[in-house]
Design a protein around this motif. Sequence first.
Motif, PDB file in Angstrom:
ATOM      1  N   HIS A 206      -6.123   0.633  -4.384  1.00 22.17           N
ATOM      2  CA  HIS A 206      -7.244  -0.438  -4.189  1.00 22.17           C
ATOM      3  C   HIS A 206      -8.467   0.777  -4.653  1.00 22.17           C
ATOM      4  O   HIS A 206      -8.739   1.958  -5.494  1.00 22.17           O
TER       5      HIS A 206
ATOM      6  N   ILE B 205      -7.208  -5.937  -4.435  1.00 26.83           N
ATOM      7  CA  ILE B 205      -7.425  -5.796  -3.183  1.00 26.83           C
ATOM      8  C   ILE B 205      -8.541  -4.578  -3.280  1.00 26.83           C
ATOM      9  O   ILE B 205      -8.624  -3.645  -3.845  1.00 26.83           O
ATOM     10  N   PHE B 206      -9.736  -4.233  -3.048  1.00 27.82           N
ATOM     11  CA  PHE B 206     -10.915  -3.487  -3.027  1.00 27.82           C
ATOM     12  C   PHE B 206     -11.963  -3.501  -1.652  1.00 27.82           C
ATOM     13  O   PHE B 206     -11.892  -4.196  -0.370  1.00 27.82           O
ATOM     14  N   GLU B 207     -12.516  -2.515  -1.556  1.00 28.44           N
ATOM     15  CA  GLU B 207     -12.971  -1.499  -0.390  1.00 28.44           C
ATOM     16  C   GLU B 207     -14.513  -1.607  -0.700  1.00 28.44           C
ATOM     17  O   GLU B 207     -15.024  -1.755  -1.957  1.00 28.44           O
TER      18      GLU B 207
ATOM     19  N   TYR C  32     -12.218  -3.920   3.786  1.00 30.56           N
ATOM     20  CA  TYR C  32     -11.481  -4.010   2.696  1.00 30.56           C
ATOM     21  C   TYR C  32     -11.922  -5.499   2.641  1.00 30.56           C
ATOM     22  O   TYR C  32     -12.306  -6.255   3.858  1.00 30.56           O
TER      23      TYR C  32
ATOM     24  N   TYR D 255       0.878  -1.515  -0.202  1.00 24.15           N
ATOM     25  CA  TYR D 255       0.206  -0.226  -0.130  1.00 24.15           C
ATOM     26  C   TYR D 255       0.490   1.226   0.154  1.00 24.15           C
ATOM     27  O   TYR D 255       0.260   2.623  -0.132  1.00 24.15           O
TER      28      TYR D 255
ATOM     29  N   GLU E 233     -10.778  -9.041  -0.867  1.00 24.97           N
ATOM     30  CA  GLU E 233      -9.592  -9.240  -1.954  1.00 24.97           C
ATOM     31  C   GLU E 233     -10.371 -10.396  -2.728  1.00 24.97           C
ATOM     32  O   GLU E 233     -10.738 -11.207  -2.588  1.00 24.97           O
TER      33      GLU E 233
END
Length: 164
Positions: free
Chosen positions: A99, A147-149, A139, A92, A141
Amino acid sequence: MSNYPRTFSHIGISVPDVDKSVEFYKEVMGWYLIMKPTVIHEESDSAIGQMCIDVFGTGWGSFKIAHMSTGDRIGVEMFEFENNEKPQGFEYWKTSTFHFCVQDPDIEGLVQKIVEHGGKQRMPIREYYPGEKPYRMCYVEDPFGLIFEVYSHSYELTYSMGAY
């Protein structure tokens, strides 16, 4: 020139398998497939070939691409490069897009569906204003390491009063 907020058009993501990614996002997110997976070869005789050379340089050979669309007409380009690599951990801190975020009022249901389809829940679902407002986030995956939210409410509602 006037300074006004531009709208979001699309995001490009790199995936290890375009066909499997299309199926995941179609099944889990309900996204529309607007261009089926297609192979693009490195060549300068077509507009797309020349554009890709402009962006990637030379030596990339070929890649597979598909185009999808969200319910609010945001495009998602999925690229499968021949030499793709899964990230080694969640980097990150590196300058990049790390993301994207989707919105669903049934955040618990969507997170559960992501997990049922091979993804991961990376944290508990949390509230921004515990006991005060119902704005929640989590969050996750996808099965391929992206990875996203997930938000329960819009970005504007979530941050308009200051979240922290």
